[in-house]
Scaffold this active site. Structure first.
Site, PDB file in Angstrom:
ATOM      1  N   SER A  42      45.050   2.354  28.092  1.00 10.14           N
ATOM      2  CA  SER A  42      45.687   1.289  27.292  1.00 10.14           C
ATOM      3  C   SER A  42      44.846   0.768  25.890  1.00 10.14           C
ATOM      4  CB  SER A  42      46.320   0.384  27.789  1.00 10.14           C
ATOM      5  OG  SER A  42      45.531  -0.672  28.534  1.00 10.14           O
ATOM      6  N   LYS A  85      43.972  -6.379  27.880  1.00  9.94           N
ATOM      7  CA  LYS A  85      44.580  -6.275  26.726  1.00  9.94           C
ATOM      8  C   LYS A  85      43.913  -7.317  25.640  1.00  9.94           C
ATOM      9  CE  LYS A  85      47.846  -4.068  28.766  1.00  9.94           C
ATOM     10  NZ  LYS A  85      47.882  -2.572  28.655  1.00  9.94           N
TER      11      LYS A  85
END
EC number: 3.4.21.-
Length: 160
Positions: A42, A85
Site C-alpha cells: 500500500s 499510511k
C-alpha cells in the site's frame, strides 16, 4: 565451595539488572520510538514490503501530526493489525474521492491513504480514522541499508 548466600546475592543483583533494563527498554519502545516492519504494497514506492522503518511515538501523543506525515496506526477494521499510511487530511478538511464522494474529516479524526492508490485499503474504504489509533510517525527507513534515509513530508494539496 562458594557459600549459598554469595550465589543468591549475585543472582538477585543480575535479575534486578535484567528487570531494570527490561523496563527501560519497554518504556523506550512504548513512549519514545520503535522499529516497525511494513508489510504489504500500500505504501509503494515510498516503502516497499518488508522494509524496516524507525518511528517516533511522541508526535501523535502531542497531537502534532501534519498532512503528509507517514504514520503507523491500529487498523480500524482489525485492531490486532497495524497499518502504515500517509495523512491526507486533518480535522475540518474536506476530502473528495471517486467521482461523487466527498466528506469532511470530523474533530478527533484523520484521513489516511496509502501512496499506492490502486492497491491500498485505507480511509476510502473505512472512513476517517480516530487520532487515538495512531501509534507513531515514521521518521526514516533503516532497512535495506542501501535505502537508509529520512522521509520527506510529501506536500498534500489542501483538499478544500
Amino acid at each position: 565451595m562458594i557459600p549459598f548466600k554469595t550465589i543468591s546475592t549475585k543472582l538477585f543483583v543480575v535479575v534486578g539488572c535484567v528487570i531494570k533494563y527490561g523496563c527501560i527498554a519497554h518504556c523506550t519502545f512504548e513512549f519514545i520510538g520503535n522499529f516497525t516492519v511494513c508489510i504489504g504494497p500500500s505504501m509503494e514506492p515510498t516503502i516497499q514490503s518488508k522494509n524496516v522503518i524507525l518511528t517516533e511515538n511522541i508526535t501523535p501523543r502531542l497531537r502534532r501530526i501534519r498532512k503528509g506525515d507517514i504514520v503507523i496506526a491500529r487498523s480500524p477494521s482489525n485492531p490486532r493489525e497495524k497499518i502504515c499510511k500517509r495523512v491526507i487530511a486533518l480535522p475540518g478538511d474536506r476530502v473528495s474521492w471517486g467521482l461523487f464522494y466527498s466528506d469532511v474529516v470530523p474533530r478527533g479524526y484523520v484521513w489516511l491513504e496509502g501512496d499506492n492508490k490502486n492497491n491500498s485499503t485505507d480511509s476510502r474504504n473505512y472512513g476517517p480514522v480516530p487520532q487515538g489509533l495512531i501509534l507513531g510517525r515514521a521518521v526514516c527507513k533503516v532497512w535495506p541499508f542501501q535505502e537508509i534515509g529520512l522521509f520527506a513530508n510529501k506536500v498534500i494539496d489542501d483538499p478544500r
